[in-house]
Design a protein around this motif. Structure first.
Motif, short mmCIF file in Angstrom:
data_model
loop_
_atom_site.label_atom_id
_atom_site.label_comp_id
_atom_site.label_asym_id
_atom_site.label_seq_id
_atom_site.Cartn_x
_atom_site.Cartn_y
_atom_site.Cartn_z
N VAL A 65 -6.63 13.62 63.50
CA VAL A 65 -5.25 14.10 63.40
C VAL A 65 -4.84 14.70 64.74
CG1 VAL A 65 -5.26 14.48 60.91
CG2 VAL A 65 -6.06 16.31 62.44
N SER A 66 -3.53 14.79 64.95
CA SER A 66 -3.03 15.37 66.20
C SER A 66 -3.17 16.88 66.19
CB SER A 66 -1.58 14.97 66.42
OG SER A 66 -0.76 15.39 65.34
N ASN A 67 -3.22 17.49 64.99
CA ASN A 67 -3.39 18.94 64.85
C ASN A 67 -4.04 19.21 63.50
OD1 ASN A 67 -2.59 21.81 64.13
ND2 ASN A 67 -1.78 21.69 66.21
N THR A 68 -4.98 20.14 63.46
CA THR A 68 -5.74 20.37 62.22
C THR A 68 -4.91 20.99 61.10
OG1 THR A 68 -6.54 22.45 63.18
CG2 THR A 68 -7.98 20.51 63.34
N ARG A 69 -3.67 21.42 61.39
CA ARG A 69 -2.82 21.87 60.28
C ARG A 69 -2.52 20.71 59.33
NH1 ARG A 69 0.97 22.90 64.89
NH2 ARG A 69 1.91 20.88 65.36
N LEU A 70 -2.80 19.48 59.78
CA LEU A 70 -2.63 18.27 58.96
C LEU A 70 -3.99 17.76 58.48
CD1 LEU A 70 -0.40 16.25 58.00
CD2 LEU A 70 -0.83 14.95 60.09
N GLY A 71 -4.96 18.63 58.37
CA GLY A 71 -6.33 18.18 58.13
C GLY A 71 -6.67 17.73 56.73
N ASN A 72 -5.82 18.02 55.74
CA ASN A 72 -6.14 17.65 54.35
C ASN A 72 -5.80 16.18 54.12
OD1 ASN A 72 -6.61 17.41 51.63
ND2 ASN A 72 -5.22 19.06 51.01
N ILE A 73 -6.69 15.33 54.59
CA ILE A 73 -6.54 13.88 54.42
C ILE A 73 -7.49 13.45 53.30
CG2 ILE A 73 -6.60 11.64 55.55
CD1 ILE A 73 -4.60 13.67 56.75
N LYS A 74 -7.01 12.56 52.45
CA LYS A 74 -7.81 12.06 51.33
C LYS A 74 -7.85 10.54 51.35
CE LYS A 74 -6.87 15.95 48.18
NZ LYS A 74 -6.33 16.36 46.84
N MET A 75 -8.89 9.99 50.71
CA MET A 75 -9.02 8.54 50.56
C MET A 75 -9.30 8.23 49.09
SD MET A 75 -11.03 7.18 53.96
CE MET A 75 -12.67 7.63 53.41
N GLY A 76 -8.69 7.16 48.60
CA GLY A 76 -8.87 6.77 47.21
C GLY A 76 -9.18 5.29 47.06
N ILE A 77 -10.05 4.99 46.11
CA ILE A 77 -10.33 3.61 45.70
C ILE A 77 -9.67 3.43 44.34
CG2 ILE A 77 -12.13 1.94 45.11
CD1 ILE A 77 -14.03 3.66 46.90
N ILE A 78 -8.75 2.47 44.25
CA ILE A 78 -7.88 2.35 43.08
C ILE A 78 -8.08 0.99 42.40
CG2 ILE A 78 -5.45 2.26 42.33
CD1 ILE A 78 -4.78 4.08 44.70
N GLU A 79 -8.10 1.02 41.07
CA GLU A 79 -8.11 -0.21 40.27
C GLU A 79 -6.74 -0.48 39.67
OE1 GLU A 79 -12.71 -0.37 38.54
OE2 GLU A 79 -11.05 0.09 37.19
N TRP A 80 -6.40 -1.74 39.60
CA TRP A 80 -5.21 -2.23 38.86
C TRP A 80 -5.74 -3.09 37.72
CZ3 TRP A 80 -0.20 -2.13 37.75
CH2 TRP A 80 0.46 -3.27 37.30
N THR A 81 -5.27 -2.84 36.50
CA THR A 81 -5.86 -3.51 35.32
C THR A 81 -4.86 -4.37 34.56
OG1 THR A 81 -5.50 -1.47 34.06
CG2 THR A 81 -7.69 -1.80 35.01
N SER A 82 -3.69 -4.62 35.12
CA SER A 82 -2.73 -5.49 34.46
C SER A 82 -2.77 -6.87 35.13
CB SER A 82 -1.34 -4.87 34.48
OG SER A 82 -0.45 -5.59 33.65
N THR A 83 -1.63 -7.57 35.18
CA THR A 83 -1.59 -8.96 35.64
C THR A 83 -2.12 -9.11 37.06
OG1 THR A 83 0.34 -9.33 34.24
CG2 THR A 83 -0.12 -10.97 35.93
N GLU A 84 -3.06 -10.01 37.24
CA GLU A 84 -3.69 -10.21 38.53
C GLU A 84 -2.68 -10.61 39.60
OE1 GLU A 84 -7.14 -13.08 40.54
OE2 GLU A 84 -7.15 -12.71 38.37
N ASP A 85 -2.80 -9.96 40.75
CA ASP A 85 -1.98 -10.21 41.94
C ASP A 85 -0.50 -9.90 41.74
OD1 ASP A 85 -4.28 -11.00 43.25
OD2 ASP A 85 -3.94 -13.14 42.93
N SER A 86 -0.20 -9.12 40.70
CA SER A 86 1.18 -8.69 40.47
C SER A 86 1.25 -7.19 40.19
CB SER A 86 1.80 -9.47 39.29
OG SER A 86 1.86 -10.84 39.57
N PRO A 87 0.63 -6.37 41.05
CA PRO A 87 0.67 -4.92 40.80
C PRO A 87 2.05 -4.36 41.06
CG PRO A 87 -0.31 -5.36 42.92
CD PRO A 87 -0.11 -6.70 42.28
#
Length: 298
Positions: free
Chosen positions: A92-114
């Motif tokens: 980050v350019s400054n640690t006041r922006l340090g709360n970064i998160k990462m997520g792995i997400i599933e989609w369970t409805s129609t394939e390739d149409s989220p």
């Protein structure tokens, strides 16, 4: 994942660009934000090391911004029931922006149409966004305490057995920052197993071909000129144009930078390998000049 170093940017050519929420910026990556003022700059070199990175500028204070990539079903359903790890090099350019998160997400409805935007509610600072229907976080996103030093961070999840698509999401969950603070992102990789490994870069040409399965843009002009008895044929001419790479499905083709003279131009016969340009004269001589793009994103 595709374009994990943000070296391909057909839409904006590496120019710092404000991207509307749920719209695409660098190839394969969407901007998501509480407002429509997230700015994305691909092909940035701040991180260094001879590779490109994305610069995500949080234009308006007190808003969350992030990037997301949907993975085509054919490329991820073999991961059902497996443990996977998402790794990214973040700073980050400054640690006041340090709360970064990462997520792995599933989609369970129609394939390739989220649903285009998987966020239902962004929530308050420090509280992970609530996802829309049929989306689920498979890890528990946590504050990574990102600093100004580029560092590889990883999160791990065990996937379900019925998902149809996956997505990865990287965002600032912080709101106590100054407008125009920046998150730098590169080397984004999703792999099987419980450990993140060094980024496996592809050849530039290979990465470009992978991107063009979903989006292609031709910015140099196609020019056609014709003459004749314009009432003799209907249509007068159809010219074929081939795509550079076979696309995942028949795309939407859009003409841009258009100059038409005494002619009606239509896009016809669109398929995964190309399309036709139909010309109908409205006078004895007509011409057209245009660029085009073809999109079949997920």
């Amino acid at each position: 994942l595709i374009n994990g170093q943000f070296s391909i940017d057909q839409r904006n050519a590496g120019v710092n660009t404000v991207v509307a929420s749920a719209a695409y910026g660098p190839d394969r990556w969407k901007m998501l934000g509480e407002d429509n003022l997230g700015s994305l700059k691909a092909k940035d070199t701040t991180v260094g090391g001879g590779r490109f990175n994305l610069a995500l500028t949080c234009v308006t204070a007190n808003n969350k911004y992030g990037i997301l990539q949907f993975i085509e079903g054919i490329n991820c359903k073999d991961l059902r029931g497996k443990t996977v790890t998402l790794t990214a090099n973040l700073s980050v350019s400054n640690t006041r922006l340090g709360n970064i998160k990462m997520g792995i997400i599933e989609w369970t409805s129609t394939e390739d149409s989220p649903t285009s935007n998987p966020i239902s509610t962004w929530n308050v600072e420090g509280t992970t966004p609530t996802l829309a229907a049929n989306f689920t976080f498979k890890n528990t996103p946590a504050n990574l305490n990102v600093t100004t030093t580029p560092t590889a961070y990883s999160v791990t999840a065990t996937l379900g057995t019925t998902f149809t698509n996956l997505a990865v999401f990287i965002w600032n969950d912080d709101k106590s920052y100054t407008a125009n603070d920046v998150v730098y992102i590169t080397d984004v990789q999703l792999e099987t197993g419980s450990l993140g490994t060094p980024y496996e870069a592809r050849l530039y040409g290979t990465e470009f071909d992978l991107c063009q399965r979903y989006y292609q843009a031709v910015t140099n002009y196609y020019a056609f000129a014709t003459s004749g008895t314009y009432s003799s044929y209907n249509p007068d001419y159809i010219f074929p144009i081939s795509f550079m790479t076979t696309m995942r499905a028949s795309p939407t083709v859009t003409r841009t930078s258009i100059t038409d003279s005494s002619i009606t131009v239509s896009i016809v016969q669109v398929h995964t390998n190309g399309f036709g340009v139909q010309l109908e004269l409205t006078a004895g001589y007509g011409s057209t000049q245009f660029a085009w793009n073809a999109a079949i994103e997920i």
